[in-house]
Design a protein around this motif. Sequence first.
Motif, mmCIF file in Angstrom:
data_model
loop_
_atom_site.group_PDB
_atom_site.id
_atom_site.type_symbol
_atom_site.label_atom_id
_atom_site.label_comp_id
_atom_site.label_asym_id
_atom_site.label_seq_id
_atom_site.Cartn_x
_atom_site.Cartn_y
_atom_site.Cartn_z
ATOM 1 N N ILE A 136 -5.356 7.406 -3.300
ATOM 2 C CA ILE A 136 -6.311 7.279 -2.203
ATOM 3 C C ILE A 136 -7.699 6.917 -2.729
ATOM 4 O O ILE A 136 -8.550 6.397 -2.015
ATOM 5 N N ASP A 137 -7.942 7.181 -4.034
ATOM 6 C CA ASP A 137 -9.229 6.868 -4.659
ATOM 7 C C ASP A 137 -9.207 5.544 -5.417
ATOM 8 O O ASP A 137 -10.112 5.279 -6.217
ATOM 9 N N ASP A 138 -8.185 4.724 -5.174
ATOM 10 C CA ASP A 138 -8.096 3.420 -5.829
ATOM 11 C C ASP A 138 -9.374 2.615 -5.558
ATOM 12 O O ASP A 138 -9.889 2.609 -4.431
ATOM 13 N N PRO A 139 -9.934 1.941 -6.587
ATOM 14 C CA PRO A 139 -11.205 1.204 -6.401
ATOM 15 C C PRO A 139 -11.154 0.177 -5.276
ATOM 16 O O PRO A 139 -12.144 0.020 -4.545
ATOM 17 N N ALA A 140 -10.031 -0.521 -5.126
ATOM 18 C CA ALA A 140 -9.929 -1.526 -4.061
ATOM 19 C C ALA A 140 -10.006 -0.863 -2.688
ATOM 20 O O ALA A 140 -10.647 -1.382 -1.766
ATOM 21 N N ARG A 141 -9.362 0.302 -2.541
ATOM 22 C CA ARG A 141 -9.441 1.013 -1.266
ATOM 23 C C ARG A 141 -10.866 1.522 -1.028
ATOM 24 O O ARG A 141 -11.384 1.461 0.099
ATOM 25 N N SER A 142 -11.488 2.000 -2.071
ATOM 26 C CA SER A 142 -12.864 2.474 -1.935
ATOM 27 C C SER A 142 -13.781 1.352 -1.456
ATOM 28 O O SER A 142 -14.683 1.576 -0.630
ATOM 29 N N GLU A 143 -13.528 0.147 -1.956
ATOM 30 C CA GLU A 143 -14.334 -0.995 -1.537
ATOM 31 C C GLU A 143 -14.094 -1.312 -0.062
ATOM 32 O O GLU A 143 -15.029 -1.627 0.682
ATOM 33 N N ARG A 144 -12.824 -1.220 0.376
ATOM 34 C CA ARG A 144 -12.530 -1.460 1.790
ATOM 35 C C ARG A 144 -13.193 -0.400 2.681
ATOM 36 O O ARG A 144 -13.731 -0.718 3.744
ATOM 37 N N MET A 145 -13.140 0.847 2.237
ATOM 38 C CA MET A 145 -13.762 1.920 3.015
ATOM 39 C C MET A 145 -15.287 1.734 3.081
ATOM 40 O O MET A 145 -15.916 2.024 4.114
ATOM 41 N N THR A 201 -11.248 8.631 10.457
ATOM 42 C CA THR A 201 -12.238 7.955 9.617
ATOM 43 C C THR A 201 -12.599 8.745 8.361
ATOM 44 O O THR A 201 -13.441 8.304 7.590
ATOM 45 N N ASP A 202 -11.977 9.897 8.169
ATOM 46 C CA ASP A 202 -12.300 10.687 6.983
ATOM 47 C C ASP A 202 -11.682 10.049 5.740
ATOM 48 O O ASP A 202 -10.924 9.087 5.828
ATOM 49 N N HIS A 203 -11.996 10.604 4.582
ATOM 50 C CA HIS A 203 -11.561 10.021 3.309
ATOM 51 C C HIS A 203 -10.046 9.885 3.219
ATOM 52 O O HIS A 203 -9.532 8.906 2.693
ATOM 53 N N ASN A 204 -9.306 10.860 3.750
ATOM 54 C CA ASN A 204 -7.842 10.836 3.661
ATOM 55 C C ASN A 204 -7.178 9.961 4.715
ATOM 56 O O ASN A 204 -5.994 9.659 4.616
ATOM 57 N N SER A 205 -7.960 9.539 5.747
ATOM 58 C CA SER A 205 -7.459 8.627 6.784
ATOM 59 C C SER A 205 -6.075 9.034 7.295
ATOM 60 O O SER A 205 -5.056 8.428 6.966
ATOM 61 N N ARG A 206 -6.036 10.036 8.134
ATOM 62 C CA ARG A 206 -4.758 10.545 8.645
ATOM 63 C C ARG A 206 -4.301 9.743 9.864
ATOM 64 O O ARG A 206 -5.111 9.240 10.640
ATOM 65 N N TYR A 207 -2.989 9.666 9.997
ATOM 66 C CA TYR A 207 -2.412 8.941 11.127
ATOM 67 C C TYR A 207 -2.740 9.628 12.452
ATOM 68 O O TYR A 207 -2.581 10.841 12.612
ATOM 69 N N ILE A 208 -3.188 8.833 13.429
ATOM 70 C CA ILE A 208 -3.350 9.296 14.811
ATOM 71 C C ILE A 208 -2.231 8.734 15.682
ATOM 72 O O ILE A 208 -1.591 9.452 16.441
ATOM 73 N N LYS A 209 -1.975 7.427 15.527
ATOM 74 C CA LYS A 209 -0.914 6.780 16.305
ATOM 75 C C LYS A 209 -0.546 5.461 15.631
ATOM 76 O O LYS A 209 -1.424 4.779 15.072
ATOM 77 N N VAL A 210 0.729 5.096 15.670
ATOM 78 C CA VAL A 210 1.190 3.800 15.182
ATOM 79 C C VAL A 210 2.165 3.233 16.204
ATOM 80 O O VAL A 210 2.718 3.973 17.033
ATOM 81 N N ASN A 211 2.383 1.935 16.149
ATOM 82 C CA ASN A 211 3.359 1.348 17.070
ATOM 83 C C ASN A 211 4.724 1.230 16.403
ATOM 84 O O ASN A 211 4.863 1.404 15.176
#
Length: 313
Positions: free
Chosen positions: A64-73, A27-37
Amino acid sequence: MISEHVLDAALRDLFELSPVPCSISTTDHNSRYIKVNPAYLRMIGRTWAEIEGQPLEVDLPYSIDDPARSERMKLIETQGYYELAEVDMQHASGRIIPTLISAQRRRIDGESFDIEILLDNSERKAFEQAILHAAQVDVMTGLQNRSSFETHLRAALANMSPDTRLFLAYIDLNRFKRVNDRFGHSTGDRLLKIVADRLLAWAGTNDFVARLGGDEFAIVCRHQAADPFLPGRFLDLAKTIAELVVIDENLIQVGAAIGLAEATHGVSFDTFLDQADRLMYAAKSSGDLIDIRTDLTGRHLDSRDPLKRCGNG
Protein backbone atom coordinates in the motif's frame (compact mmCIF):
# COMPACT_ATOMS: atom_id res chain seq x y z
CA MET A 1 -38.35 15.50 -18.94
CA ILE A 2 -37.06 12.43 -17.11
CA SER A 3 -37.93 12.47 -13.44
CA GLU A 4 -35.21 12.43 -10.78
CA HIS A 5 -36.46 9.03 -9.65
CA VAL A 6 -36.06 7.54 -13.14
CA LEU A 7 -32.68 9.24 -13.62
CA ASP A 8 -31.40 7.87 -10.31
CA ALA A 9 -32.53 4.37 -11.34
CA ALA A 10 -30.79 4.75 -14.71
CA LEU A 11 -27.55 5.82 -13.02
CA ARG A 12 -27.74 2.85 -10.65
CA ASP A 13 -28.25 0.55 -13.63
CA LEU A 14 -25.30 2.21 -15.38
CA PHE A 15 -23.11 1.33 -12.42
CA GLU A 16 -24.45 -2.18 -11.90
CA LEU A 17 -24.73 -3.25 -15.55
CA SER A 18 -21.62 -1.55 -16.91
CA PRO A 19 -19.10 -3.95 -18.47
CA VAL A 20 -16.40 -1.60 -17.17
CA PRO A 21 -15.18 -2.34 -13.61
CA CYS A 22 -15.98 0.47 -11.17
CA SER A 23 -15.09 0.90 -7.52
CA ILE A 24 -16.00 3.37 -4.77
CA SER A 25 -13.58 3.54 -1.85
CA THR A 26 -12.71 5.59 1.22
CA THR A 27 -10.17 8.41 1.02
CA ASP A 28 -7.98 7.28 3.90
CA HIS A 29 -4.51 5.80 3.38
CA ASN A 30 -5.79 2.20 3.32
CA SER A 31 -8.60 3.05 0.84
CA ARG A 32 -11.25 0.57 1.95
CA TYR A 33 -13.96 -0.73 -0.34
CA ILE A 34 -17.36 1.00 -0.08
CA LYS A 35 -19.01 -0.45 -3.19
CA VAL A 36 -18.01 -2.13 -6.46
CA ASN A 37 -19.99 -3.24 -9.48
CA PRO A 38 -20.29 -6.86 -10.76
CA ALA A 39 -17.75 -6.20 -13.53
CA TYR A 40 -15.17 -5.33 -10.87
CA LEU A 41 -15.90 -8.55 -8.96
CA ARG A 42 -15.55 -10.57 -12.16
CA MET A 43 -12.20 -8.92 -12.89
CA ILE A 44 -10.68 -9.79 -9.51
CA GLY A 45 -12.48 -13.14 -9.13
CA ARG A 46 -14.02 -12.35 -5.75
CA THR A 47 -17.44 -11.91 -4.18
CA TRP A 48 -18.65 -8.77 -2.44
CA ALA A 49 -18.81 -10.66 0.85
CA GLU A 50 -15.06 -11.31 0.59
CA ILE A 51 -14.00 -7.69 0.11
CA GLU A 52 -16.71 -5.53 1.71
CA GLY A 53 -15.04 -3.00 3.97
CA GLN A 54 -11.60 -4.47 3.26
CA PRO A 55 -8.62 -2.32 2.17
CA LEU A 56 -7.93 -2.29 -1.57
CA GLU A 57 -4.51 -3.73 -0.71
CA VAL A 58 -6.03 -7.24 -0.66
CA ASP A 59 -6.26 -7.04 -4.46
CA LEU A 60 -2.93 -5.32 -5.10
CA PRO A 61 0.28 -7.27 -5.87
CA TYR A 62 2.37 -4.58 -4.13
CA SER A 63 2.51 -2.72 -0.84
CA ILE A 64 0.00 0.00 0.00
CA ASP A 65 3.08 2.24 0.45
CA ASP A 66 4.41 1.56 -3.06
CA PRO A 67 5.95 4.80 -4.47
CA ALA A 68 3.77 4.71 -7.60
CA ARG A 69 0.62 4.43 -5.47
CA SER A 70 1.85 7.23 -3.23
CA GLU A 71 2.25 9.40 -6.31
CA ARG A 72 -1.31 8.61 -7.43
CA MET A 73 -2.66 9.41 -3.97
CA LYS A 74 -0.78 12.72 -4.03
CA LEU A 75 -2.40 13.60 -7.36
CA ILE A 76 -5.91 12.81 -6.19
CA GLU A 77 -5.36 14.80 -2.99
CA THR A 78 -3.94 17.88 -4.73
CA GLN A 79 -5.86 18.04 -8.01
CA GLY A 80 -8.78 15.77 -7.23
CA TYR A 81 -8.20 13.15 -9.91
CA TYR A 82 -5.76 11.16 -12.01
CA GLU A 83 -6.26 9.57 -15.42
CA LEU A 84 -5.25 6.31 -17.08
CA ALA A 85 -2.58 5.33 -14.58
CA GLU A 86 -1.01 1.94 -15.24
CA VAL A 87 -1.81 -0.18 -12.19
CA ASP A 88 -1.46 -3.92 -11.69
CA MET A 89 -4.35 -5.65 -9.93
CA GLN A 90 -4.31 -9.21 -8.63
CA HIS A 91 -6.94 -11.84 -9.40
CA ALA A 92 -7.98 -14.17 -6.58
CA SER A 93 -6.00 -16.90 -8.37
CA GLY A 94 -2.82 -14.84 -8.08
CA ARG A 95 -2.79 -13.84 -11.75
CA ILE A 96 -1.64 -10.28 -12.35
CA ILE A 97 -4.05 -8.06 -14.29
CA PRO A 98 -2.58 -4.95 -15.95
CA THR A 99 -5.14 -2.13 -15.80
CA LEU A 100 -5.54 1.53 -16.64
CA ILE A 101 -7.25 3.39 -13.79
CA SER A 102 -8.88 6.80 -13.80
CA ALA A 103 -9.95 8.08 -10.38
CA GLN A 104 -11.80 11.09 -9.04
CA ARG A 105 -12.32 12.32 -5.49
CA ARG A 106 -15.85 13.44 -4.71
CA ARG A 107 -17.46 15.15 -1.72
CA ILE A 108 -21.25 15.00 -1.35
CA ASP A 109 -23.22 16.10 1.70
CA GLY A 110 -20.02 16.34 3.71
CA GLU A 111 -18.81 12.80 2.85
CA SER A 112 -15.68 12.19 0.75
CA PHE A 113 -15.00 9.12 -1.36
CA ASP A 114 -12.97 8.07 -4.41
CA ILE A 115 -14.52 6.72 -7.60
CA GLU A 116 -12.29 4.52 -9.78
CA ILE A 117 -12.94 3.28 -13.31
CA LEU A 118 -10.70 0.45 -14.49
CA LEU A 119 -9.87 -0.75 -17.99
CA ASP A 120 -8.34 -4.19 -18.47
CA ASN A 121 -4.99 -3.53 -20.16
CA SER A 122 -3.93 -7.17 -20.59
CA GLU A 123 -4.16 -7.31 -24.40
CA ARG A 124 -2.23 -4.09 -24.87
CA LYS A 125 0.47 -5.23 -22.43
CA ALA A 126 0.74 -8.61 -24.15
CA PHE A 127 1.13 -6.83 -27.50
CA GLU A 128 3.82 -4.55 -26.06
CA GLN A 129 5.66 -7.55 -24.62
CA ALA A 130 5.48 -9.33 -27.98
CA ILE A 131 6.96 -6.30 -29.73
CA LEU A 132 9.68 -5.98 -27.08
CA HIS A 133 10.46 -9.69 -27.37
CA ALA A 134 10.71 -9.46 -31.15
CA ALA A 135 13.06 -6.50 -30.82
CA GLN A 136 15.37 -8.31 -28.41
CA VAL A 137 15.37 -11.95 -29.51
CA ASP A 138 17.11 -13.60 -32.44
CA VAL A 139 14.35 -15.39 -34.35
CA MET A 140 16.49 -18.28 -35.57
CA THR A 141 18.07 -19.35 -32.29
CA GLY A 142 15.83 -17.88 -29.60
CA LEU A 143 18.86 -16.21 -27.99
CA GLN A 144 19.05 -12.50 -27.23
CA ASN A 145 20.10 -10.52 -30.29
CA ARG A 146 22.90 -8.01 -30.81
CA SER A 147 20.82 -5.01 -29.79
CA SER A 148 19.81 -6.70 -26.55
CA PHE A 149 23.43 -7.75 -25.95
CA GLU A 150 24.72 -4.20 -26.35
CA THR A 151 22.07 -2.85 -23.99
CA HIS A 152 22.88 -5.52 -21.40
CA LEU A 153 26.65 -5.08 -21.60
CA ARG A 154 26.47 -1.28 -21.35
CA ALA A 155 24.26 -1.58 -18.27
CA ALA A 156 26.53 -4.23 -16.75
CA LEU A 157 29.59 -2.02 -17.21
CA ALA A 158 27.78 1.02 -15.81
CA ASN A 159 26.71 -0.93 -12.72
CA MET A 160 30.06 -2.54 -11.93
CA SER A 161 31.17 -2.30 -8.33
CA PRO A 162 34.25 -3.41 -6.37
CA ASP A 163 32.24 -6.45 -5.30
CA THR A 164 31.67 -7.75 -8.84
CA ARG A 165 33.72 -9.12 -11.72
CA LEU A 166 32.55 -8.97 -15.32
CA PHE A 167 33.71 -11.23 -18.13
CA LEU A 168 32.97 -11.24 -21.85
CA ALA A 169 33.42 -14.23 -24.13
CA TYR A 170 33.31 -13.50 -27.86
CA ILE A 171 32.69 -16.75 -29.78
CA ASP A 172 33.04 -17.50 -33.47
CA LEU A 173 32.34 -20.96 -34.87
CA ASN A 174 35.25 -22.59 -36.68
CA ARG A 175 34.57 -24.39 -39.98
CA PHE A 176 30.95 -23.28 -40.09
CA LYS A 177 31.35 -22.04 -43.66
CA ARG A 178 32.22 -25.58 -44.71
CA VAL A 179 28.88 -26.76 -43.37
CA ASN A 180 26.97 -24.16 -45.38
CA ASP A 181 28.99 -24.88 -48.52
CA ARG A 182 28.63 -28.65 -48.29
CA PHE A 183 25.18 -29.17 -46.78
CA GLY A 184 23.38 -25.90 -47.52
CA HIS A 185 22.20 -22.96 -45.46
CA SER A 186 19.16 -24.79 -44.12
CA THR A 187 21.45 -27.28 -42.40
CA GLY A 188 23.65 -24.43 -41.24
CA ASP A 189 20.66 -22.72 -39.67
CA ARG A 190 19.68 -25.89 -37.82
CA LEU A 191 23.25 -26.25 -36.61
CA LEU A 192 23.19 -22.69 -35.24
CA LYS A 193 20.07 -23.57 -33.24
CA ILE A 194 21.83 -26.65 -31.82
CA VAL A 195 24.85 -24.56 -30.83
CA ALA A 196 22.56 -21.98 -29.23
CA ASP A 197 20.88 -24.71 -27.18
CA ARG A 198 24.30 -25.95 -26.05
CA LEU A 199 25.27 -22.43 -24.97
CA LEU A 200 22.08 -22.06 -22.95
CA ALA A 201 22.54 -25.49 -21.35
CA TRP A 202 26.07 -24.49 -20.31
CA ALA A 203 25.17 -21.00 -19.05
CA GLY A 204 24.62 -20.27 -15.38
CA THR A 205 22.01 -18.03 -13.82
CA ASN A 206 24.33 -14.99 -13.99
CA ASP A 207 25.30 -15.55 -17.64
CA PHE A 208 23.79 -13.59 -20.54
CA VAL A 209 23.92 -15.40 -23.89
CA ALA A 210 23.39 -13.71 -27.27
CA ARG A 211 23.80 -14.33 -30.96
CA LEU A 212 25.53 -11.34 -32.51
CA GLY A 213 24.92 -12.39 -36.10
CA GLY A 214 26.12 -15.02 -38.56
CA ASP A 215 28.00 -17.64 -36.54
CA GLU A 216 29.14 -15.23 -33.83
CA PHE A 217 27.90 -15.43 -30.23
CA ALA A 218 28.70 -13.67 -26.98
CA ILE A 219 28.38 -14.51 -23.31
CA VAL A 220 28.50 -11.96 -20.49
CA CYS A 221 29.29 -13.42 -17.07
CA ARG A 222 28.88 -11.55 -13.80
CA HIS A 223 30.40 -12.93 -10.59
CA GLN A 224 30.99 -11.75 -7.06
CA ALA A 225 34.60 -10.69 -6.61
CA ALA A 226 35.06 -13.30 -3.86
CA ASP A 227 33.83 -16.15 -6.09
CA PRO A 228 36.38 -18.05 -8.18
CA PHE A 229 36.00 -17.65 -11.92
CA LEU A 230 37.34 -20.66 -13.79
CA PRO A 231 38.40 -20.10 -17.41
CA GLY A 232 38.30 -23.90 -17.65
CA ARG A 233 34.51 -23.58 -17.88
CA PHE A 234 35.04 -22.18 -21.36
CA LEU A 235 37.27 -25.10 -22.28
CA ASP A 236 34.34 -27.32 -21.42
CA LEU A 237 32.04 -25.10 -23.46
CA ALA A 238 34.33 -25.22 -26.49
CA LYS A 239 34.48 -29.00 -26.31
CA THR A 240 30.70 -29.13 -26.01
CA ILE A 241 30.31 -26.97 -29.10
CA ALA A 242 32.71 -29.27 -30.97
CA GLU A 243 30.74 -32.44 -30.21
CA LEU A 244 29.51 -34.22 -33.32
CA VAL A 245 26.02 -33.39 -34.58
CA VAL A 246 23.78 -35.52 -36.78
CA ILE A 247 21.50 -33.56 -39.13
CA ASP A 248 19.58 -35.46 -41.82
CA GLU A 249 21.93 -38.42 -41.33
CA ASN A 250 24.94 -36.17 -41.94
CA LEU A 251 27.68 -36.22 -39.31
CA ILE A 252 28.75 -32.62 -38.73
CA GLN A 253 31.35 -31.00 -36.52
CA VAL A 254 32.26 -27.38 -35.94
CA GLY A 255 34.60 -25.87 -33.39
CA ALA A 256 34.96 -22.58 -31.56
CA ALA A 257 37.37 -19.67 -31.43
CA ILE A 258 36.81 -17.83 -28.15
CA GLY A 259 38.18 -14.53 -26.92
CA LEU A 260 37.72 -14.16 -23.17
CA ALA A 261 38.27 -10.80 -21.47
CA GLU A 262 37.69 -9.35 -18.02
CA ALA A 263 36.46 -5.78 -17.56
CA THR A 264 38.73 -3.47 -15.60
CA HIS A 265 37.37 -0.57 -13.57
CA GLY A 266 36.20 2.27 -15.82
CA VAL A 267 36.65 0.37 -19.10
CA SER A 268 34.37 1.62 -21.88
CA PHE A 269 31.94 -0.52 -23.82
CA ASP A 270 33.88 -0.18 -27.07
CA THR A 271 37.24 -0.93 -25.46
CA PHE A 272 35.92 -4.01 -23.67
CA LEU A 273 34.23 -5.34 -26.80
CA ASP A 274 37.32 -4.69 -28.93
CA GLN A 275 39.47 -6.51 -26.38
CA ALA A 276 37.35 -9.68 -26.52
CA ASP A 277 36.97 -9.38 -30.30
CA ARG A 278 40.74 -9.08 -30.80
CA LEU A 279 41.36 -12.17 -28.65
CA MET A 280 38.76 -14.10 -30.60
CA TYR A 281 40.38 -13.25 -33.94
CA ALA A 282 43.74 -14.32 -32.56
CA ALA A 283 42.18 -17.67 -31.71
CA LYS A 284 40.53 -17.82 -35.13
CA SER A 285 43.84 -17.32 -36.92
CA SER A 286 45.31 -20.52 -35.46
CA GLY A 287 43.10 -22.69 -37.66
CA ASP A 288 42.53 -25.19 -34.83
CA LEU A 289 39.14 -26.71 -34.22
CA ILE A 290 39.20 -25.25 -30.70
CA ASP A 291 41.23 -22.24 -29.58
CA ILE A 292 40.65 -19.98 -26.59
CA ARG A 293 42.62 -16.80 -25.99
CA THR A 294 42.33 -14.93 -22.71
CA ASP A 295 44.14 -12.14 -20.91
CA LEU A 296 42.84 -13.16 -17.49
CA THR A 297 46.21 -14.55 -16.44
CA GLY A 298 48.41 -12.25 -18.45
CA ARG A 299 49.12 -14.91 -21.08
CA HIS A 300 47.34 -16.53 -23.98
CA LEU A 301 45.96 -20.03 -23.63
CA ASP A 302 46.30 -21.04 -27.24
CA SER A 303 45.77 -24.27 -29.16
CA ARG A 304 49.08 -25.72 -27.97
CA ASP A 305 47.46 -26.23 -24.58
CA PRO A 306 46.42 -29.92 -24.68
CA LEU A 307 43.32 -29.15 -22.62
CA LYS A 308 41.90 -27.28 -25.56
CA ARG A 309 42.71 -29.54 -28.45
CA CYS A 310 39.88 -31.60 -29.77
CA GLY A 311 41.32 -32.83 -33.00
CA ASN A 312 41.25 -31.29 -36.46
CA GLY A 313 38.49 -33.45 -37.95
